[in-house]
Design a protein around this motif. Structure first.
Motif, PDB file in Angstrom:
ATOM      1  N   UNK A 156      -1.533  20.480  15.924  1.00 37.98           N
ATOM      2  CA  UNK A 156      -2.854  19.920  15.617  1.00 37.98           C
ATOM      3  C   UNK A 156      -2.849  19.184  14.277  1.00 37.98           C
ATOM      4  N   UNK A 157      -2.235  19.779  13.258  1.00 37.11           N
ATOM      5  CA  UNK A 157      -2.152  19.122  11.956  1.00 37.11           C
ATOM      6  C   UNK A 157      -1.366  17.817  12.020  1.00 37.11           C
ATOM      7  N   UNK A 158      -0.275  17.816  12.758  1.00 39.58           N
ATOM      8  CA  UNK A 158       0.512  16.584  12.885  1.00 39.58           C
ATOM      9  C   UNK A 158      -0.290  15.504  13.617  1.00 39.58           C
ATOM     10  N   UNK A 159      -0.999  15.905  14.664  1.00 31.50           N
ATOM     11  CA  UNK A 159      -1.814  14.936  15.409  1.00 31.50           C
ATOM     12  C   UNK A 159      -2.927  14.365  14.541  1.00 31.50           C
ATOM     13  N   UNK A 160      -3.641  15.245  13.837  1.00 31.40           N
ATOM     14  CA  UNK A 160      -4.748  14.785  12.992  1.00 31.40           C
ATOM     15  C   UNK A 160      -4.256  13.921  11.828  1.00 31.40           C
ATOM     16  N   UNK A 161      -3.089  14.227  11.308  1.00 32.12           N
ATOM     17  CA  UNK A 161      -2.573  13.460  10.174  1.00 32.12           C
ATOM     18  C   UNK A 161      -2.325  12.004  10.548  1.00 32.12           C
ATOM     19  N   UNK A 162      -2.093  11.739  11.812  1.00 31.39           N
ATOM     20  CA  UNK A 162      -1.862  10.366  12.267  1.00 31.39           C
ATOM     21  C   UNK A 162      -3.126   9.519  12.186  1.00 31.39           C
ATOM     22  N   UNK A 163      -4.286  10.147  11.959  1.00 30.01           N
ATOM     23  CA  UNK A 163      -5.522   9.391  11.767  1.00 30.01           C
ATOM     24  C   UNK A 163      -5.531   8.640  10.443  1.00 30.01           C
ATOM     25  N   UNK A 164      -4.645   9.017   9.530  1.00 30.85           N
ATOM     26  CA  UNK A 164      -4.501   8.320   8.258  1.00 30.85           C
ATOM     27  C   UNK A 164      -3.462   7.213   8.482  1.00 30.85           C
ATOM     28  N   UNK A 165      -3.870   5.971   8.331  1.00 30.68           N
ATOM     29  CA  UNK A 165      -2.985   4.828   8.616  1.00 30.68           C
ATOM     30  C   UNK A 165      -1.776   4.778   7.687  1.00 30.68           C
ATOM     31  N   UNK A 166      -1.861   5.422   6.521  1.00 29.43           N
ATOM     32  CA  UNK A 166      -0.727   5.427   5.596  1.00 29.43           C
ATOM     33  C   UNK A 166       0.389   6.364   6.056  1.00 29.43           C
ATOM     34  N   UNK A 167       0.074   7.287   6.966  1.00 25.24           N
ATOM     35  CA  UNK A 167       1.082   8.238   7.460  1.00 25.24           C
ATOM     36  C   UNK A 167       2.036   7.490   8.387  1.00 25.24           C
ATOM     37  N   UNK A 168       3.276   7.371   7.939  1.00 25.43           N
ATOM     38  CA  UNK A 168       4.293   6.631   8.684  1.00 25.43           C
ATOM     39  C   UNK A 168       5.316   7.529   9.366  1.00 25.43           C
TER      40      UNK A 168
ATOM     41  N   UNK B  30       0.809  -1.214   0.000  1.00 25.80           N
ATOM     42  CA  UNK B  30       0.000   0.000   0.000  1.00 25.80           C
ATOM     43  C   UNK B  30       0.838   1.257   0.000  1.00 25.80           C
ATOM     44  N   UNK B  31       0.191   2.354   0.373  1.00 19.70           N
ATOM     45  CA  UNK B  31       0.842   3.660   0.372  1.00 19.70           C
ATOM     46  C   UNK B  31       1.574   3.917   1.680  1.00 19.70           C
ATOM     47  N   UNK B  32       2.668   4.653   1.560  1.00 17.66           N
ATOM     48  CA  UNK B  32       3.394   5.165   2.716  1.00 17.66           C
ATOM     49  C   UNK B  32       3.480   6.668   2.522  1.00 17.66           C
ATOM     50  N   UNK B  33       3.093   7.411   3.550  1.00 20.56           N
ATOM     51  CA  UNK B  33       3.087   8.874   3.472  1.00 20.56           C
ATOM     52  C   UNK B  33       3.934   9.443   4.609  1.00 20.56           C
ATOM     53  N   UNK B  34       4.758  10.424   4.247  1.00 16.22           N
ATOM     54  CA  UNK B  34       5.507  11.200   5.237  1.00 16.22           C
ATOM     55  C   UNK B  34       4.969  12.626   5.176  1.00 16.22           C
ATOM     56  N   UNK B  35       4.636  13.173   6.317  1.00 16.63           N
ATOM     57  CA  UNK B  35       3.986  14.478   6.432  1.00 16.63           C
ATOM     58  C   UNK B  35       4.982  15.495   6.975  1.00 16.63           C
ATOM     59  N   UNK B  36       4.960  16.694   6.387  1.00 11.31           N
ATOM     60  CA  UNK B  36       5.851  17.779   6.809  1.00 11.31           C
ATOM     61  C   UNK B  36       5.030  19.028   7.090  1.00 11.31           C
ATOM     62  N   UNK B  37       5.273  19.627   8.241  1.00  9.48           N
ATOM     63  CA  UNK B  37       4.671  20.904   8.604  1.00  9.48           C
ATOM     64  C   UNK B  37       5.805  21.894   8.841  1.00  9.48           C
ATOM     65  N   UNK B  38       5.752  23.021   8.152  1.00  8.77           N
ATOM     66  CA  UNK B  38       6.790  24.047   8.257  1.00  8.77           C
ATOM     67  C   UNK B  38       6.315  25.129   9.214  1.00  8.77           C
ATOM     68  N   UNK B  39       7.189  25.538  10.120  1.00  8.04           N
ATOM     69  CA  UNK B  39       6.880  26.590  11.092  1.00  8.04           C
ATOM     70  C   UNK B  39       7.928  27.680  10.976  1.00  8.04           C
ATOM     71  N   UNK B  40       7.509  28.885  10.563  1.00  3.91           N
ATOM     72  CA  UNK B  40       8.466  29.992  10.459  1.00  3.91           C
ATOM     73  C   UNK B  40       8.193  31.086  11.478  1.00  3.91           C
ATOM     74  N   UNK B  41       6.948  31.250  11.870  1.00  8.00           N
ATOM     75  CA  UNK B  41       6.607  32.297  12.833  1.00  8.00           C
ATOM     76  C   UNK B  41       5.213  32.020  13.379  1.00  8.00           C
ATOM     77  N   UNK B  42       4.894  32.685  14.466  1.00  7.40           N
ATOM     78  CA  UNK B  42       3.542  32.596  15.006  1.00  7.40           C
ATOM     79  C   UNK B  42       3.307  31.391  15.902  1.00  7.40           C
ATOM     80  N   UNK B  43       2.042  31.087  16.075  1.00  9.88           N
ATOM     81  CA  UNK B  43       1.621  30.020  16.979  1.00  9.88           C
ATOM     82  C   UNK B  43       1.998  28.648  16.424  1.00  9.88           C
ATOM     83  N   UNK B  44       2.427  27.782  17.304  1.00 13.72           N
ATOM     84  CA  UNK B  44       2.769  26.421  16.888  1.00 13.72           C
ATOM     85  C   UNK B  44       1.595  25.465  17.078  1.00 13.72           C
ATOM     86  N   UNK B  45       0.481  25.994  17.590  1.00 14.51           N
ATOM     87  CA  UNK B  45      -0.680  25.136  17.855  1.00 14.51           C
ATOM     88  C   UNK B  45      -1.212  24.456  16.594  1.00 14.51           C
TER      89      UNK B  45
END
Length: 163
Positions: free
Chosen positions: A92-104, A73-88
């Motif tokens: 949240x995006x990283x936590x929610x992305x783990x709901x996809x079983x393909x996200x490794x 099946x699929x394997x997905x790697x997720x990247x979130x870039x933070x340059x300024x502002x709130x890290x919330x």
């Protein structure tokens, strides 16, 4: 050769400092530049890479690297870039992305100062051991190195133009 590498690293470090945003408008530009470079690195490595991709309900992430592995099946790697502002929103995006079983793999891309902030913020969260951190200065170095490799290979003329 070793001297050239050290000199090149020093130049990249200076370029990275120049990229530090000083305004919201600049932060958006830097964010998008780093996001796009992360995607380009993934493509160079043979992944299907996309930016601003929805990977799960409520999770649109900055970049993904995706590959299909035979019958696994699929394997997905997720990247979130933070340059300024709130890290919330990043967390949240990283936590929610783990709901996809393909996200490794889930990766926060930012500077060293923000990495420490994020580590403190996620210390009590279920994703604390899953988040990987990638300093954006390293992203810049890798991107530039891959560009050099591509140019060098192209200069050999092994592949006909237009392919």
């Amino acid at each position: 050769m070793q001297g050239e590498i050290k000199e090149s690293a020093a130049i990249l470090k200076e370029k990275a400092k120049e990229l530090l945003p000083t305004s919201t408008k600049e932060a958006t530009f830097v964010h998008n530049d780093i996001r796009d470079k992360v995607a380009e690195i993934g493509r160079c490595l043979g992944f299907r890479a996309e930016v601003e991709k929805r990977v799960a309900d409520g999770a649109v992430v900055d970049a993904v690297w995706e590959v299909t592995i035979g019958n696994m099946g699929r394997v997905i790697y997720v990247f979130e870039v933070q340059t300024a502002g709130s890290i919330d929103s990043l967390i949240l995006n990283l936590m929610k992305s783990k709901n996809n079983k393909a996200v490794q793999g889930i990766v926060a891309v930012t500077d060293q100062k923000q990495i420490e902030r994020i580590k403190r913020e996620i210390a009590t969260l279920p994703i604390k051991d899953e988040v990987r951190f990638w300093d954006y200065e390293e992203v810049l170095r890798i991107h530039e190195s891959l560009q050099f490799v591509n140019e060098s290979i192209n200069n050999l003329g092994l592949v006909p133009k237009g392919l």
